[in-house]
Write a protein that holds these residues in place. Structure first.
Motif, short mmCIF file in Angstrom:
data_model
loop_
_atom_site.label_atom_id
_atom_site.label_comp_id
_atom_site.label_asym_id
_atom_site.label_seq_id
_atom_site.Cartn_x
_atom_site.Cartn_y
_atom_site.Cartn_z
N ARG A 326 43.67 -3.82 -1.50
CA ARG A 326 42.41 -3.96 -0.74
C ARG A 326 42.73 -4.08 0.75
O ARG A 326 43.69 -4.74 1.13
CB ARG A 326 41.69 -5.20 -1.24
CG ARG A 326 40.40 -5.56 -0.54
CD ARG A 326 39.72 -6.69 -1.29
NE ARG A 326 40.56 -7.89 -1.39
CZ ARG A 326 40.29 -8.92 -2.18
NH1 ARG A 326 39.21 -8.93 -2.96
NH2 ARG A 326 41.10 -9.98 -2.20
N THR A 328 40.51 -4.90 4.42
CA THR A 328 39.22 -5.36 4.90
C THR A 328 39.25 -5.53 6.43
O THR A 328 40.14 -6.21 6.94
CB THR A 328 38.85 -6.71 4.27
OG1 THR A 328 39.01 -6.62 2.84
CG2 THR A 328 37.42 -7.10 4.60
N PRO A 329 38.33 -4.91 7.17
CA PRO A 329 37.22 -4.07 6.71
C PRO A 329 37.70 -2.71 6.23
O PRO A 329 38.78 -2.25 6.60
CB PRO A 329 36.33 -3.95 7.95
CG PRO A 329 37.28 -4.08 9.09
CD PRO A 329 38.31 -5.08 8.64
N ASP A 334 32.31 -1.66 8.21
CA ASP A 334 31.61 -2.94 8.08
C ASP A 334 32.54 -3.93 7.38
O ASP A 334 33.74 -3.76 7.34
CB ASP A 334 30.30 -2.75 7.30
CG ASP A 334 30.53 -2.00 5.99
OD1 ASP A 334 31.67 -2.01 5.49
OD2 ASP A 334 29.56 -1.40 5.47
N ASP A 335 31.97 -4.99 6.83
CA ASP A 335 32.79 -6.02 6.20
C ASP A 335 33.19 -5.67 4.77
O ASP A 335 33.89 -6.45 4.12
CB ASP A 335 32.03 -7.35 6.19
CG ASP A 335 31.88 -7.92 7.60
OD1 ASP A 335 32.72 -7.57 8.45
OD2 ASP A 335 30.92 -8.68 7.84
N GLN A 336 32.71 -4.55 4.26
CA GLN A 336 33.08 -4.15 2.90
C GLN A 336 34.52 -3.64 2.87
O GLN A 336 34.94 -2.87 3.73
CB GLN A 336 32.14 -3.06 2.40
CG GLN A 336 30.70 -3.50 2.23
CD GLN A 336 30.58 -4.64 1.23
OE1 GLN A 336 31.13 -4.58 0.14
NE2 GLN A 336 29.85 -5.69 1.63
#
Length: 504
Positions: A326, A328-329, A334-336
């Motif tokens: 993962r 992030t961002p 965006d923050d997803q």
């Protein structure tokens, strides 16, 4: 007075045994020379000639790799060639120089069978037989099916060496034994898939869907061999719903499939599987992967190589939990977060991927990859960024690689994960400086948990990156997007359930 031992019967046994073996060798040779096999006078001399310098086997390997239709076939071709190379080197550098046996006299061999150009090397052992046995054994160790196809041809080449008068039977037998030994020696250096630890853990249960009942399979029509694999999926899972889509229709089709079925099936390459994994994890449904792309890294690291592997898991309901990498961002700005199943990278690699994808439809994948590597290493400059587990000093970097799980060595080369739920990132950084090609090669050969003046490799749970210039590219699972100025790489532990048979 002579010693009693000199006249003891056992003192003459080695000489008698050698004489008897030589006599049997000659007898079999002359028996083969006197025997006529229908069609053999035309086929065997040509087959023997075609195997000169390994040409027959190199051509077979090329055909197997190109037309075999699976990664297993390509691995079998590579293993066969490697076994052949070792056998040939052993016979020509050690065998023939150690035993300087004269070639058979051809008086009893019909002229129509004899080779147009008689070999000038010594007779023992047979290099043709060693190469044939090595190639066939190497292929069979990786793929029993293709081994069964190649073995009769290899046996015919070995027999042709006696039939044409090029070798005695013992030359052929010893050469074949050396070839088999060479194939097993290669397997000792580079294990076959069957010898490796079974990938994927921890095991979990998923809905059993025999025949594909309540399964919706989304197929990327533009991915590698996905179109052909879609037909195999329909035949193997007659109860499944198979939906073929253009790339821009995939996301909507996946969302719909995840809501309608008890599991989401996906057929495509790593980029397509990445999108399906995010959808499946978001909806809490298991994922059934059918490898249909060019490389299929995730499926192969999971141990799934063919459509029937996934079908067996669906029938029994066997599955494993895997991590999702993962960052992030994510690519949306965006923050997803964005997710990766295989790898994440910054630096020269994203540009290499972009160039390769541009040229691949025109000149093919491998030539495009070579062209991209040459262009990137010649034109690119290292990026400047702050990289670390916490905020750290700014540094020059040629490449940052983060693998979803630790990549292990398979023989002398890196490239496979044995555990897809270890909670770790395999982070490798190639520092900026001169000679980027050599730096990247050194990092690839060094593997995980290594450190040098030109690179560093660690297993981490979190990496913080900041200070990237606008327009910097990042790549994840073959997709290339603009990188945020600052982001964090970590993992969502055991976030995804994937079908995988317990025994492959």
């Amino acid at each position: 007075m002579s010693s009693p031992r000199a006249h003891h019967p056992t003192s003459r046994l080695p000489g008698r045994l050698a004489t008897w073996l030589s006599g049997r060798d000659q007898a079999i040779f002359h028996s083969v020379a006197a025997r006529h096999w229908p069609g053999a006078d035309y086929v065997l001399p040509r087959l023997s000639h075609g195997a000169n310098h390994g040409v027959l086997w190199l051509g077979t390997a090329a055909g197997l790799a190109a037309l075999g239709g699976s990664t297993r076939a390509r691995r079998a071709a590579v293993r066969g060639v490697a076994s052949l190379a070792l056998a040939s080197a052993t016979v020509n550098t050690v065998g023939k120089r150690s035993v300087r046996r004269v070639r058979p006299v051809l008086d009893t061999v019909p002229l129509v069978r004899q080779l147009k150009r008689q070999p000038i090397t010594t007779s023992f052992p047979s290099g043709h037989s060693a190469s044939a046995a090595a190639f066939a054994t190497g292929v069979a160790l990786e793929s029993k099916g293709w081994g069964a196809v190649v073995a009769p041809v290899a046996a015919a080449v070995a027999i042709s060496r006696i039939y044409t008068g090029a070798h005695y039977p013992s030359d052929v037998l010893v050469g074949a034994a050396l070839g088999v030994g060479a194939a097993f020696a290669v397997r000792g250096l580079v294990p076959t898939r069957s010898q490796m630890p079974a990938p994927g853990r921890p095991h979990t249960q998923a809905p059993a869907l025999p025949g594909g009942q309540d399964l919706v399979v989304v197929v990327n029509k533009r991915a590698g061999s996905a179109a052909a694999k879609a037909t195999l999926v329909r035949d193997a899972l007659p109860l499944a719903q198979v939906v073929e889509c253009e790339p821009d229709e995939l996301c909507d089709a996946m969302e719909k499939a995840a809501k309608e079925g008890r599991a989401l099936g996906i057929c495509g390459g790593d980029g397509t599987v990445n999108r399906a994994a995010v959808v499946a994890a978001g909806h809490g449904v298991p994922l059934a992967v059918f490898p249909g792309g060019t490389l299929n890294h995730f499926a192969y690291d999971l141990g799934i190589e063919e459509v029937h592997d996934t079908c067996r898991a669906l029938a029994s309901g066997d599955a494993v939990k895997v991590d999702l990498g993962r960052f992030t961002p994510g690519p949306g700005g965006d923050d997803q977060p964005g997710y990766f199943l295989n790898t994440f990278s910054l630096g020269v690699y994203p540009e290499l991927v972009r160039i390769r994808e541009h040229w691949a439809p025109r000149i093919g994948g491998w030539p495009a990859g070579v062209l991209a590597a040459v262009k990137v290493l010649r034109d690119e400059r290292p990026l400047e960024a702050q990289v670390g587990q916490h905020k750290s000093r700014r540094r020059s970097v040629w490449m940052l690689f983060a693998g979803n799980g630790t990549y292990q060595r398979v023989g002398p080369t890196p490239g496979r994960r044995f555990d897809l739920a270890d909670g770790l990132l395999d982070v490798r950084v190639v520092h900026g400086g001169r000679l980027p090609g050599l730096r990247l090669l050194a990092a690839a050969l060094a593997g995980p948990l290594s450190r040098s003046p030109v690179h560093a490799a660690q297993r981490l749970r979190r990496v913080w990156i900041s200070g990237l210039a606008p327009g910097t590219l990042l790549a994840y699972d073959g997709e290339v997007v603009d990188a945020p100025e600052e982001f964090v790489i970590d993992k969502a532990d055991e976030a995804l359930t994937v079908y995988r048979p317990l025994a492959l």
